[in-house]
Write a protein that holds these residues in place. Structure first.
Motif, short mmCIF file in Angstrom:
data_model
loop_
_atom_site.label_atom_id
_atom_site.label_comp_id
_atom_site.label_asym_id
_atom_site.label_seq_id
_atom_site.Cartn_x
_atom_site.Cartn_y
_atom_site.Cartn_z
N ASP A 175 32.32 86.31 -54.45
CA ASP A 175 30.95 86.32 -54.95
C ASP A 175 30.76 85.39 -56.14
N GLN A 176 31.71 85.37 -57.07
CA GLN A 176 31.55 84.61 -58.30
C GLN A 176 32.51 83.43 -58.43
N VAL A 177 33.56 83.38 -57.61
CA VAL A 177 34.60 82.37 -57.81
C VAL A 177 35.04 81.77 -56.48
N PHE A 178 35.57 80.54 -56.57
CA PHE A 178 36.22 79.88 -55.46
C PHE A 178 37.73 80.03 -55.68
N LEU A 181 41.24 80.65 -59.71
CA LEU A 181 39.88 81.14 -59.50
C LEU A 181 38.94 80.30 -60.35
N VAL A 182 38.05 79.57 -59.68
CA VAL A 182 37.10 78.67 -60.36
C VAL A 182 35.71 79.27 -60.25
N SER A 183 35.07 79.48 -61.39
CA SER A 183 33.71 79.99 -61.39
C SER A 183 32.77 78.93 -60.83
N TYR A 184 31.86 79.34 -59.93
CA TYR A 184 30.92 78.38 -59.34
C TYR A 184 30.08 77.69 -60.40
N ALA A 185 29.73 78.41 -61.46
CA ALA A 185 28.87 77.84 -62.49
C ALA A 185 29.57 76.76 -63.31
N ARG A 186 30.90 76.68 -63.22
CA ARG A 186 31.64 75.70 -64.00
C ARG A 186 32.04 74.46 -63.20
N ILE A 187 31.70 74.43 -61.92
CA ILE A 187 32.08 73.29 -61.08
C ILE A 187 31.24 72.08 -61.45
N GLN A 188 31.92 70.98 -61.79
CA GLN A 188 31.24 69.74 -62.16
C GLN A 188 31.05 68.82 -60.95
N SER A 189 32.01 68.78 -60.06
CA SER A 189 31.92 67.93 -58.88
C SER A 189 32.80 68.50 -57.78
N GLU A 230 29.39 74.02 -48.88
CA GLU A 230 29.20 75.38 -49.37
C GLU A 230 29.46 75.46 -50.87
N LEU A 231 30.51 74.78 -51.33
CA LEU A 231 30.81 74.76 -52.77
C LEU A 231 29.67 74.14 -53.56
N SER A 232 29.14 73.01 -53.10
CA SER A 232 28.04 72.36 -53.81
C SER A 232 26.82 73.26 -53.87
N ALA A 233 26.52 73.93 -52.77
CA ALA A 233 25.36 74.82 -52.76
C ALA A 233 25.55 76.00 -53.70
N ARG A 234 26.74 76.61 -53.67
CA ARG A 234 26.98 77.76 -54.56
C ARG A 234 27.00 77.34 -56.02
N ARG A 265 25.33 74.83 -57.38
CA ARG A 265 23.94 74.57 -57.77
C ARG A 265 23.18 75.87 -57.98
N GLN A 266 23.37 76.82 -57.07
CA GLN A 266 22.69 78.11 -57.20
C GLN A 266 23.15 78.87 -58.43
N ALA A 267 24.45 78.81 -58.74
CA ALA A 267 24.96 79.51 -59.92
C ALA A 267 24.42 78.92 -61.20
N ARG A 268 24.30 77.60 -61.26
CA ARG A 268 23.77 76.97 -62.46
C ARG A 268 22.28 77.27 -62.63
N GLU A 269 21.55 77.27 -61.54
CA GLU A 269 20.12 77.58 -61.64
C GLU A 269 19.88 79.03 -62.03
N GLY A 270 20.83 79.89 -61.68
CA GLY A 270 20.67 81.30 -61.99
C GLY A 270 21.10 81.71 -63.38
N LEU A 271 21.64 80.75 -64.15
CA LEU A 271 22.09 81.10 -65.49
C LEU A 271 20.87 81.27 -66.39
N SER A 272 20.75 82.42 -66.97
CA SER A 272 19.63 82.69 -67.86
C SER A 272 19.89 82.27 -69.28
N SER A 273 21.20 82.19 -69.66
CA SER A 273 21.57 81.85 -71.04
C SER A 273 21.73 80.36 -71.16
N PRO A 274 21.29 79.75 -72.30
CA PRO A 274 21.53 78.32 -72.52
C PRO A 274 22.98 77.99 -72.67
N HIS A 275 23.84 78.99 -72.97
CA HIS A 275 25.27 78.74 -73.12
C HIS A 275 26.02 78.94 -71.81
N GLY A 276 25.30 79.19 -70.72
CA GLY A 276 26.00 79.47 -69.50
C GLY A 276 26.68 78.27 -68.89
#
Length: 476
Positions: free
Chosen positions: A390-393, A406-414, A457-461, A463-474
Motif C-alpha cells: 500500500d505505501q511502499v515498493f 522498502l521505498v516509499s512511493y512519495a519519495r521516488i524521484q525517477s 505502475e511505479l510512476s503512477a503510484r 505521482r498519486q502519493a505526492r499529490e496526496g501529501l497534505s503537508s508541505p514537508h511531505g
C-alpha cells in the motif's frame, strides 16, 4: 497491525543556555545577540586529538630509528605547537544566530564567516567522543539539505549549552521553513528565546546482551580466532623479540580484535524515540555517544537485513537512508542511518510503521523473477523478488544475507528500466526506483513486459502519493 502506544514519559524541557561571553573586538550589531565562544577546554581537546593522529602517523618504525628520547622530544614539541595553534583558533572563533541564519566566525589572518540558512538546516547531531565525555563536553554537527559533508561542527560546548542550542536551532528551522517569505524575520525573532524540547516517548531500547550476541554471530567474529592465531604465529617465528617487533605485533592484534568490537561500541545502549514533531530521536554509543534527530519526511527508504547466522533467532537489522545526510569519512559503518541494530520481526514491524506511516511489514509480499533468470544467477535467482504494498515498493535480494528494501512511493524521484547485453538475449530487465541521494530500490531481472508494466505502475503510484501529501514537508 497493532496501534502504537500513546506518548508517555515526556522528556524534560531543556533550560535556556547561559549567556556566553562575546568575542573581544566583535561587538554585536543593533538587535543582534552577542557572539559566543566555544568552551575554554576546546583547544586542549582538539590538540589532544591531533597529537594522537600525528603520533600514530609517525609509527613504531620512527621510534626504532630515532630512539626513545628524540621521539619523546618530538612528541612534546608537537603537543605544544598544536595547543598554541588551537588556542589562537579558539580566541578567534565565535557563533551566534542572526535573523534566519546561524553565523560561525573563525580565522586569524584570513577571517571567514559561515552563514548557514536555517531553512536549509537538516538536522543537528549532538556527539560526545570519549575525551569530550571525560571533560563533560559535547560537539554539534550540522547537516544541511544538499550538503556533501557535515557543516561547521561546533566543538566543543558544555552538554547543557549544546543541548539547548540544538533544540533552539531545530525549532527555529521549523518556524522559518513553515513561515511565509515575508514573515521569516518575525518567525526567527519569535524563536530567539530558547525553546522547550518537544515531548518524546520511547519506542524501543535494544538489549546490550542481544547486541553482543548478534556480533558474535557474524563471519568476522567466527574467523577472529584464526586471525589472532595468525598474528601470534608470525610473532613466534621472529628471531628477535625487540621492542619494535612487540609493539608492531600488538598493533596488528588490536586491528584484528577491534573490527568486530567497533559495531558493539557504536550501537551500545541504542534507544529509539518519537516526539510530537514527527521526528525520530536516536541515541547510541559507548566510547562516542550520539544523539540524533531524524525528521520522518527525510527518510527515503528502509532496508531490512537478515544475516544467515541470525535466522535461527529470527533477528533483523534495520537501516534507513536519510536524504541529505553526510557519511563521515565515507565509512558506511559510521553512518547515522541505523534504525534497529538488532531485533525481532515484531519490533521491526513497529519501527517501520513509524518510519513510513501506514506501511505494514506483514502486508509486504514479493514475487520471484522468471525461471530463466537462473542463467544469470544460478544459485541466488530464487532469492530475488519485487512487489507492491500500500505505501511502499518492496525489493529483495541476497542468498546468505537476505535484504529487503522498502521505498516509499512519495519519495521516488525517477523510475528507470535498464537492460544489459545478457538481459536483452533473455528478454529481462531491471527496474530501478530512484530516491534522493542516489539510493534505489531495484527489481532485478524481471520479464521485459512485466518490467515496463512495473515501471508504469511505479510512476503512477509515486505521482498519486505526492499529490496526496497534505503537508508541505511531505515531499523530499
Amino acid at each position: 497491525m497493532t496501534e502504537p502506544l500513546p506518548p508517555a514519559d515526556p522528556v524534560a524541557a531543556s533550560p535556556a543556555p547561559p549567556a556566553s561571553p562575546a568575542s573581544p573586538g566583535s561587538p554585536a550589531g543593533p538587535g543582534e545577540e552577542p557572539r559566543r565562544r566555544l568552551h575554554p577546554l576546546s583547544p586542549l581537546l582538539r590538540g589532544a586529538k591531533s597529537l594522537v593522529v600525528i603520533v600514530a602517523a609517525m609509527s613504531w618504525q620512527t621510534l626504532g630509528s630515532v630512539g626513545l628520547g628524540v621521539f619523546a622530544l618530538l612528541v612534546g614539541v608537537l603537543a605544544i605547537g598544536a595547543l598554541v595553534v588551537f588556542a589562537v583558533s579558539w580566541l578567534n572563533t565565535g557563533y551566534h544566530v542572526v535573523g534566519r541564519e546561524l553565523r560561525i566566525h573563525e580565522g586569524l589572518l584570513w577571517r571567514r564567516t559561515r552563514a548557514i540558512p536555517l531553512e536549509r538546516l537538516q538536522s543537528v547531531e549532538l556527539v560526545r567522543p570519549l575525551l569530550a565525555q571525560l571533560a563533560g563536553l559535547a560537539e554539534l554537527r550540522l547537516e544541511v539539505v544538499g550538503g556533501g559533508k557535515t557543516e561547521a561542527p561546533l566543538a566543543y560546548l558544555s552538554v547543557r549549552d549544546a543541548t539547548a542550542l540544538r533544540e533552539r536551532l531545530l525549532t527555529l528551522a521549523r518556524r522559518v521553513g513553515a513561515a511565509p517569505a515575508g514573515a521569516g524575520g518575525e518567525a526567527a525573532a519569535a524563536g530567539d528565546a530558547a525553546p522547550a524540547e518537544a515531548p518524546a516517548w520511547q519506542l524501543h531500547a535494544v538489549s546490550n546482551d542481544d547486541l553482543v550476541l548478534s556480533q558474535l554471530l557474524t563471519p568476522q567474529a567466527m574467523f577472529l580466532p584464526f586471525g589472532v592465531a595468525f598474528v601470534v604465529l608470525q610473532f613466534l617465528l621472529e628471531d628477535t623479540w625487540s621492542f619494535v617487533a612487540i609493539a608492531s605485533t600488538l598493533t596488528a592484534m588490536a586491528g584484528v580484535l577491534l573490527q568486530p568490537v567497533r559495531r558493539i561500541l557504536s550501537d551500545w545502549n541504542f534507544r529509539a524515540a518519537r516526539d510530537g514533531d514527527d521526528r525520530f530521536r536516536l541515541s547510541y554509543g559507548l566510547t562516542e555517544t550520539r544523539h540524533q534527530t531524524v525528521p520522518l519526511h527525510r527518510i527515503q527508504n528502509v532496508q531490512l537485513t537478515s544475516p544467515l547466522l541470525w535466522r535461527p533467532k529470527k533477528w533483523l537489522r534495520l537501516r534507513m537512508h536519510i536524504a541529505g545526510a553526510a557519511s563521515p569519512g565515507g565509512n558506511d559503518a559510521q553512518r547515522g542511518d541505523r534504525l534497529l541494530p538488532v531485533g525481532d520481526q515484531a519490533t521491526a514491524r513497529m519501527l517501520l510503521w513509524h518510519a513510513v506511516p501506514g506501511a505494514d511489514l506483514a502486508a509486504v509480499h514479493t514475487t520471484p523473477p522468471p525461471p530463466r533468470t537462473r542463467w544469470l544467477h544460478p544459485f541466488a535467482w530464487r532469492s530475488l523478488g519485487a512487489g507492491f504494498a500500500d505505501q511502499v515498493f518492496a525489493t529483495r535480494s541476497g542468498l546468505l544475507t537476505r535484504e529487503l528494501t522498502l521505498v516509499s512511493y512519495a519519495r521516488i524521484q525517477s523510475v528507470r528500466v535498464v537492460q544489459g547485453p545478457l538481459q536483452r538475449r533473455l528478454r529481462l530487465a531491471t527496474v530501478y526506483a530512484d530516491t534522493a541521494g542516489g539510493r534505489s530500490g531495484a527489481a532485478r531481472d524481471r520479464d521485459l513486459d512485466e518490467a515496463w508494466r512495473m515501471a508504469a505502475e511505479l510512476s503512477a503510484r509515486a505521482r498519486q502519493a505526492r499529490e496526496g501529501l497534505s503537508s508541505p514537508h511531505g515531499a523530499a
